[in-house]
Design a protein around this motif. Structure first.
Motif, mmCIF file in Angstrom:
data_model
loop_
_atom_site.group_PDB
_atom_site.id
_atom_site.type_symbol
_atom_site.label_atom_id
_atom_site.label_comp_id
_atom_site.label_asym_id
_atom_site.label_seq_id
_atom_site.Cartn_x
_atom_site.Cartn_y
_atom_site.Cartn_z
ATOM 1 N N ASP A 3 -8.600 5.715 2.742
ATOM 2 C CA ASP A 3 -7.736 6.556 3.563
ATOM 3 C C ASP A 3 -6.865 5.636 4.416
ATOM 4 O OD1 ASP A 3 -6.612 8.743 4.825
ATOM 5 O OD2 ASP A 3 -8.225 8.902 6.302
ATOM 6 N N GLY A 4 -5.702 5.270 3.890
ATOM 7 C CA GLY A 4 -4.796 4.365 4.587
ATOM 8 C C GLY A 4 -3.516 4.194 3.803
ATOM 9 N N THR A 5 -2.642 3.347 4.322
ATOM 10 C CA THR A 5 -1.347 3.079 3.698
ATOM 11 C C THR A 5 -1.376 1.714 3.036
ATOM 12 O OG1 THR A 5 -0.273 4.352 5.448
ATOM 13 C CG2 THR A 5 1.130 2.895 4.144
ATOM 14 N N LYS A 6 -0.919 1.651 1.796
ATOM 15 C CA LYS A 6 -0.903 0.374 1.091
ATOM 16 C C LYS A 6 0.089 -0.580 1.759
ATOM 17 C CE LYS A 6 -0.166 -1.888 -3.325
ATOM 18 N NZ LYS A 6 0.184 -1.741 -4.737
ATOM 19 N N ILE A 7 -0.389 -1.806 2.025
ATOM 20 C CA ILE A 7 0.454 -2.863 2.592
ATOM 21 C C ILE A 7 1.031 -3.708 1.467
ATOM 22 C CG2 ILE A 7 0.509 -4.900 4.070
ATOM 23 C CD1 ILE A 7 -2.005 -3.691 5.493
ATOM 24 N N THR A 8 0.141 -4.202 0.600
ATOM 25 C CA THR A 8 0.547 -5.082 -0.493
ATOM 26 C C THR A 8 -0.610 -5.244 -1.465
ATOM 27 O OG1 THR A 8 1.592 -7.219 -1.004
ATOM 28 C CG2 THR A 8 -0.173 -7.244 0.639
ATOM 29 N N ASP A 9 -0.360 -5.925 -2.562
ATOM 30 C CA ASP A 9 -1.432 -6.306 -3.468
ATOM 31 C C ASP A 9 -2.131 -7.536 -2.920
ATOM 32 O OD1 ASP A 9 -0.957 -4.293 -5.393
ATOM 33 O OD2 ASP A 9 0.719 -5.461 -6.195
ATOM 34 N N LEU A 10 -3.422 -7.639 -3.124
ATOM 35 C CA LEU A 10 -4.204 -8.774 -2.636
ATOM 36 C C LEU A 10 -3.641 -10.089 -3.156
ATOM 37 C CD1 LEU A 10 -6.620 -9.770 -1.012
ATOM 38 C CD2 LEU A 10 -8.029 -9.405 -3.030
ATOM 39 N N LEU A 97 -8.458 -13.454 18.513
ATOM 40 C CA LEU A 97 -7.274 -12.706 18.100
ATOM 41 C C LEU A 97 -7.574 -11.211 18.003
ATOM 42 C CD1 LEU A 97 -6.010 -14.990 15.193
ATOM 43 C CD2 LEU A 97 -5.182 -14.910 17.557
ATOM 44 N N PRO A 98 -6.634 -10.369 18.440
ATOM 45 C CA PRO A 98 -6.805 -8.931 18.237
ATOM 46 C C PRO A 98 -6.711 -8.613 16.743
ATOM 47 C CG PRO A 98 -5.108 -9.381 19.898
ATOM 48 C CD PRO A 98 -5.447 -10.681 19.237
ATOM 49 N N ASP A 99 -7.686 -7.855 16.249
ATOM 50 C CA ASP A 99 -7.711 -7.537 14.824
ATOM 51 C C ASP A 99 -7.061 -6.194 14.555
ATOM 52 O OD1 ASP A 99 -9.795 -6.089 16.037
ATOM 53 O OD2 ASP A 99 -10.897 -5.971 14.165
ATOM 54 N N VAL A 100 -6.732 -5.993 13.300
ATOM 55 C CA VAL A 100 -6.166 -4.742 12.813
ATOM 56 C C VAL A 100 -7.015 -4.350 11.611
ATOM 57 C CG1 VAL A 100 -4.122 -3.650 11.823
ATOM 58 C CG2 VAL A 100 -3.851 -5.359 13.633
ATOM 59 N N ASP A 101 -7.474 -3.103 11.572
ATOM 60 C CA ASP A 101 -8.366 -2.648 10.509
ATOM 61 C C ASP A 101 -7.624 -2.493 9.188
ATOM 62 O OD1 ASP A 101 -10.416 -2.498 12.371
ATOM 63 O OD2 ASP A 101 -10.147 -0.354 12.722
ATOM 64 N N ILE A 102 -8.210 -3.097 8.158
ATOM 65 C CA ILE A 102 -7.681 -2.999 6.802
ATOM 66 C C ILE A 102 -8.834 -2.753 5.843
ATOM 67 C CG2 ILE A 102 -5.652 -4.458 7.183
ATOM 68 C CD1 ILE A 102 -7.321 -6.728 5.768
ATOM 69 N N ALA A 103 -8.489 -2.383 4.619
ATOM 70 C CA ALA A 103 -9.479 -2.242 3.547
ATOM 71 C C ALA A 103 -8.837 -2.757 2.267
ATOM 72 C CB ALA A 103 -9.888 -0.783 3.377
ATOM 73 N N VAL A 104 -9.672 -3.236 1.369
ATOM 74 C CA VAL A 104 -9.201 -3.701 0.069
ATOM 75 C C VAL A 104 -9.880 -2.850 -0.996
ATOM 76 C CG1 VAL A 104 -9.126 -5.631 -1.543
ATOM 77 C CG2 VAL A 104 -8.858 -6.049 0.914
ATOM 78 N N GLU A 105 -9.063 -2.304 -1.897
ATOM 79 C CA GLU A 105 -9.606 -1.506 -2.997
ATOM 80 C C GLU A 105 -8.726 -1.685 -4.219
ATOM 81 O OE1 GLU A 105 -9.660 3.112 -3.655
ATOM 82 O OE2 GLU A 105 -11.377 2.544 -2.395
ATOM 83 N N ASP A 106 -9.364 -1.936 -5.352
ATOM 84 C CA ASP A 106 -8.651 -2.081 -6.628
ATOM 85 C C ASP A 106 -7.492 -3.071 -6.540
ATOM 86 O OD1 ASP A 106 -10.366 -0.230 -7.854
ATOM 87 O OD2 ASP A 106 -9.086 1.461 -7.274
ATOM 88 N N GLY A 107 -7.712 -4.186 -5.828
ATOM 89 C CA GLY A 107 -6.709 -5.238 -5.756
ATOM 90 C C GLY A 107 -5.552 -4.974 -4.809
ATOM 91 N N ALA A 108 -5.660 -3.952 -3.974
ATOM 92 C CA ALA A 108 -4.609 -3.635 -3.002
ATOM 93 C C ALA A 108 -5.183 -3.680 -1.588
ATOM 94 C CB ALA A 108 -4.015 -2.263 -3.276
ATOM 95 N N VAL A 109 -4.327 -4.056 -0.625
ATOM 96 C CA VAL A 109 -4.710 -4.107 0.784
ATOM 97 C C VAL A 109 -4.088 -2.901 1.482
ATOM 98 C CG1 VAL A 109 -4.688 -5.467 2.903
ATOM 99 C CG2 VAL A 109 -4.703 -6.637 0.681
ATOM 100 N N TYR A 110 -4.923 -2.172 2.241
ATOM 101 C CA TYR A 110 -4.489 -0.958 2.923
ATOM 102 C C TYR A 110 -4.661 -1.090 4.430
ATOM 103 C CZ TYR A 110 -4.735 1.233 -1.654
ATOM 104 O OH TYR A 110 -4.548 1.545 -2.979
ATOM 105 N N LEU A 111 -3.712 -0.554 5.185
ATOM 106 C CA LEU A 111 -3.836 -0.447 6.637
ATOM 107 C C LEU A 111 -4.641 0.810 6.923
ATOM 108 C CD1 LEU A 111 -3.049 -1.369 9.499
ATOM 109 C CD2 LEU A 111 -0.990 0.049 9.274
ATOM 110 N N THR A 112 -5.801 0.634 7.572
ATOM 111 C CA THR A 112 -6.682 1.768 7.864
ATOM 112 C C THR A 112 -6.879 1.966 9.359
ATOM 113 O OG1 THR A 112 -8.642 0.354 7.662
ATOM 114 C CG2 THR A 112 -7.918 1.533 5.667
ATOM 115 N N ASP A 113 -6.188 1.196 10.176
ATOM 116 C CA ASP A 113 -6.328 1.247 11.630
ATOM 117 C C ASP A 113 -5.584 2.464 12.179
ATOM 118 O OD1 ASP A 113 -6.170 0.683 14.462
ATOM 119 O OD2 ASP A 113 -6.686 -1.390 13.963
ATOM 120 N N ASP A 114 -6.308 3.366 12.843
ATOM 121 C CA ASP A 114 -5.702 4.583 13.388
ATOM 122 C C ASP A 114 -4.698 4.311 14.504
ATOM 123 O OD1 ASP A 114 -7.150 6.200 11.656
ATOM 124 O OD2 ASP A 114 -8.789 6.504 13.095
ATOM 125 N N ASP A 115 -4.720 3.100 15.064
ATOM 126 C CA ASP A 115 -3.800 2.756 16.154
ATOM 127 C C ASP A 115 -2.450 2.250 15.665
ATOM 128 O OD1 ASP A 115 -5.692 3.466 18.056
ATOM 129 O OD2 ASP A 115 -6.497 1.429 18.208
#
Length: 138
Positions: A3-10, A97-115
């Motif tokens: 549940d997030g927006t794709k940023i790029t491929d890993l 460093l302040p982190d930003v929540d991401i997830a990796v699935e099927d070779g893609a990186v997604y932004l999952t941070d609600d902020d």
């Protein structure tokens, strides 16, 4: 499914350096974020593109300087662990460093941070306005 927006491929995140993107925070400020490779799962981490010591950008458009799994501040040389964001040397010692929540699935990186909301790849738009949101005057 993530549940997030794709940023790029890993595979687009370099083994050395960083992948720079811009996100909008909850106050509609454009913020730069970097993706860097990390040995811990999921193999990549996301950090705000600023050294907490003096708000220096790590990635100025050509990738953040990296050495031995650490992000290097280009101004004072402080090193931040790419996996934890912690710094134990130089001017920024004791900061993280302040982190930003991401997830990796099927070779893609997604932004999952609600902020944050993903805006685009690359740096934030140049702004000729004031460097502060404060309207105080003395």
């Amino acid at each position: 499914m993530v549940d997030g927006t794709k940023i790029t491929d890993l595979e687009s995140v370099p083994l050395l350096g960083s992948y720079l993107f811009t996100a909008e925070d909850m106050f509609t400020n454009e913020e730069e974020v970097i993706l860097v490779r990390c040995d811990d799962d999921p193999g990549v981490e996301a950090w705000m593109n600023n050294c907490p010591h003096e708000s220096q950008r790590f990635d100025r458009g050509d990738g953040a300087p990296m050495r031995d799994g650490e992000i290097v501040c280009p101004k004072h040389g402080s090193h931040f662990d790419a996996c934890t964001g912690e710094c134990d040397n130089g001017e920024a010692a004791g900061t993280t460093l302040p982190d930003v929540d991401i997830a990796v699935e099927d070779g893609a990186v997604y932004l999952t941070d609600d902020d944050y909301t993903y805006l685009h790849a690359g740096p934030a738009a140049e702004d000729d306005g004031p460097g502060s949101t404060s309207h105080l005057s003395f």
